[in-house]
Design a protein around this motif. Structure first.
Motif, PDB file in Angstrom:
ATOM      1  N   GLN A  51       0.823  -1.328  -0.095  1.00 21.00           N
ATOM      2  CA  GLN A  51      -0.029  -0.051   0.136  1.00 21.00           C
ATOM      3  C   GLN A  51       0.930   1.216  -0.016  1.00 21.00           C
ATOM      4  N   LYS A  65      -2.522   5.813  -0.631  1.00 20.30           N
ATOM      5  CA  LYS A  65      -3.201   4.933  -1.764  1.00 20.30           C
ATOM      6  C   LYS A  65      -3.950   3.579  -1.393  1.00 20.30           C
ATOM      7  N   GLY A  66      -4.370   2.837  -2.420  1.00 24.13           N
ATOM      8  CA  GLY A  66      -5.119   1.649  -2.017  1.00 24.13           C
ATOM      9  C   GLY A  66      -4.124   0.521  -1.982  1.00 24.13           C
ATOM     10  N   LEU A  67      -4.720  -0.612  -1.881  1.00 23.97           N
ATOM     11  CA  LEU A  67      -4.185  -1.918  -1.753  1.00 23.97           C
ATOM     12  C   LEU A  67      -3.711  -2.310  -3.200  1.00 23.97           C
TER      13      LEU A  67
END
Lengths: 108, 119
Positions: B39, B43-45
């Motif tokens: 990550q 931000k996202g995964l």
């Protein structure tokens, strides 16, 4: 790769509200979908797998539905502990697992 | 206690290398496929890599293929991620995660270890 798109990106809600988050796949993934909850500075936590199966220990106010390309995560009555970011993840394609971009649930 | 504990993160220069470790406890490590998920800050995964319980099968995201290598030592209950040719966009918290059914979702995550690629 299979693209996962969540909506909305941000959601403002109050304690007690019914909340629904949508996740769309760029192609059919059958029911190979999981949902996670993540709080700031913490690891994600599994909520739902196989689109609608509730992980052990997760409160029953969380539910998942859908198949194919459209899925929803519903929180039946939002609790203070539920303010977090939620991610969907497809696992139809094991060599290219992908997550949605996330939905942040904020206090209204 | 069932847990995963990552280590090995830190600051590394672009083009450098780093090896992450993930120590597992409280479950039969060799019975489960494992993955690394990262990550980037804010931000996202992003899934990075996966390995089967035996270690015989490995999988990589296109973004790290040819640069990262996943492995495991079942005698030590430890998962590894060898990272080389690191770039600024590899900067992220790296989580190890347990796959309960070998199908690709994760029921147990570590706390993560931060990798920063910067000169």
């Amino acid at each position: 790769d299979i693209q996962m798109t969540q909506s909305p990106s941000t959601l403002s809600a109050s304690v007690g509200d019914r909340v629904t988050i949508t996740c769309r796949a760029s192609q059919s993934i059958s029911s190979w979908l999981a949902w996670y909850q993540q709080k700031p500075g913490k690891a994600p936590k599994l909520l739902i797998y196989k689109a609608s199966s509730l992980e052990s220990g997760v409160p029953s106010r969380f539910s998942g539905s859908g198949s194919g390309t459209e899925f929803t995560l519903t929180i039946s009555s939002l609790q203070p502990d539920d303010f977090a970011t939620y991610y969907c993840q497809q696992y139809k394609s094991y060599s290219a697992l992908t997550f949605g971009q996330g939905t942040k649930v904020e206090i209204k | 206690e069932v847990q995963l504990l990552e280590s090995g993160g830190g600051l590394v220069q672009p083009g450098g290398s780093l090896r992450l470790s993930c120590a597992a406890s409280g479950f039969t490590f060799s019975s489960f496929a494992m993955s690394w998920v990262r990550q980037a800050p804010g931000k996202g995964l992003e899934w990075v890599s996966a390995i089967s319980g035996s270690g015989g099968s490995t999988y990589y995201a296109d973004s790290v293929k040819g640069r990262f290598s996943i492995s495991r030592d079942n005698s030590k209950n430890t998962l590894y991620l060898q990272m080389s040719s690191l770039r600024a966009d590899d900067t992220a918290v790296y989580y190890c995660a347990k796959d309960p059914t070998g199908t690709g979702y994760f029921d147990l995550w570590g706390r993560g270890t931060l990798v920063t690629v910067s000169s």
